[in-house]
Design a protein around this motif. Structure first.
Motif, PDB file in Angstrom:
ATOM      1  N   ALA A  40       3.487  -2.023  -2.324  1.00 26.72           N
ATOM      2  CA  ALA A  40       2.382  -1.685  -1.980  1.00 26.72           C
ATOM      3  C   ALA A  40       1.401  -2.534  -0.331  1.00 26.72           C
ATOM      4  N   ALA A  45      -0.643  -0.310   1.052  1.00 25.41           N
ATOM      5  CA  ALA A  45      -1.523   0.355   0.103  1.00 25.41           C
ATOM      6  C   ALA A  45      -2.674  -1.194  -1.180  1.00 25.41           C
ATOM      7  N   GLN A  49      -6.621   1.363  -0.138  1.00 25.97           N
ATOM      8  CA  GLN A  49      -5.985   1.353  -1.390  1.00 25.97           C
ATOM      9  C   GLN A  49      -6.232   1.202  -2.722  1.00 25.97           C
ATOM     10  N   HIS A  50      -6.581   1.987  -3.669  1.00 28.10           N
ATOM     11  CA  HIS A  50      -7.207   1.995  -5.167  1.00 28.10           C
ATOM     12  C   HIS A  50      -5.965   2.621  -6.410  1.00 28.10           C
ATOM     13  N   LEU A  51      -5.457   1.751  -7.175  1.00 24.04           N
ATOM     14  CA  LEU A  51      -4.614   2.634  -7.914  1.00 24.04           C
ATOM     15  C   LEU A  51      -5.281   2.167  -9.925  1.00 24.04           C
ATOM     16  N   ARG A  94      -0.526   7.087 -13.493  1.00 28.14           N
ATOM     17  CA  ARG A  94      -1.476   5.910 -12.100  1.00 28.14           C
ATOM     18  C   ARG A  94      -1.522   7.337 -11.244  1.00 28.14           C
ATOM     19  N   ALA A  96      -4.103   6.972  -7.350  1.00 25.75           N
ATOM     20  CA  ALA A  96      -4.553   6.268  -6.414  1.00 25.75           C
ATOM     21  C   ALA A  96      -5.011   7.256  -5.829  1.00 25.75           C
TER      22      ALA A  96
END
Length: 200
Positions: A40, A45, A49-51, A94, A96
């Motif tokens: 990441a 990320a 980025q938000h997972l 998952r 993202a």
């Protein structure tokens, strides 16, 4: 008497445990292992980025992603139709989301089992609408139960030229009047919905 008291205490403890038990289906901020964290960071990320990790019961047919803008106290659909059809038995996934500005360039990527989809929305021209304003975004920060057909707010973003901003947790998506009363220039939201209904 002691045995009865011990039994009552045990029953109370068991009742307390079951009342606070984790939901069987949920979405939560992703828990990355060391290798995933390293990848990441390598890909950038860990910034915009938000997972999220998702656990389902295997009966979901679709996952839908929408973004909204608040207009006169009501949420108006900004982009809809994002998401994917899920194969029978899909239980873990998952998600993202990559963005600085929900009205500007925005990307979503979803993976459930071996299935993967990614799509981008927006443009620099749309992003320019909020230039010169401060921006704050609140994200889902804890495990949240998934209920089929019920929208789950993942993020709410406020754009304003005001000096002070009151930021609420995303659950206030269901109380848009709380944002409206502050007179913010723009308020956006990102939501996800899991459904047992197939794509029409």
């Amino acid at each position: 008497m002691k045995k009865v008291f011990a039994l009552l205490v045990l029953l109370a403890l068991l009742a307390g445990c079951s009342a606070g038990a984790a939901p069987a289906m949920y979405i939560q901020p992703a828990e990355l292992n060391e290798e995933e964290e390293a990848i990441a960071k390598l890909l950038g990320a860990d910034t915009d980025q938000h997972l999220f990790d998702v656990v389902l019961d295997g009966t979901a047919k679709t996952v839908s992603v929408n973004t909204y803008v608040l207009e006169e106290g009501k949420w108006e659909l900004l982009t809809g139709g994002g998401g994917m059809a899920l194969k029978d038995g899909a239980k873990e996934g998952r998600m993202a989301f990559g963005f600085e500005d929900l009205r500007g360039e925005y990307r979503e990527a979803l993976r459930f089992g071996e299935d993967f989809t990614a799509v981008s929305y927006g443009s620099p021209e749309e992003k320019a609408l909020g230039e010169g304003m401060g921006r704050t975004t609140s994200f889902l920060s804890e495990r949240t139960e998934v209920v089929y057909e019920k929208e789950i707010p993942l993020a709410v973003q406020i754009h304003t030229a005001k000096n002070e901003v009151v930021s609420y947790t995303p659950e206030y998506f269901f109380q848009p009047e709380e944002y409206e009363k502050f007179g913010y220039e723009y308020v956006y939201a990102l939501t996800v919905t899991f459904s047992r209904k197939p794509l029409s």
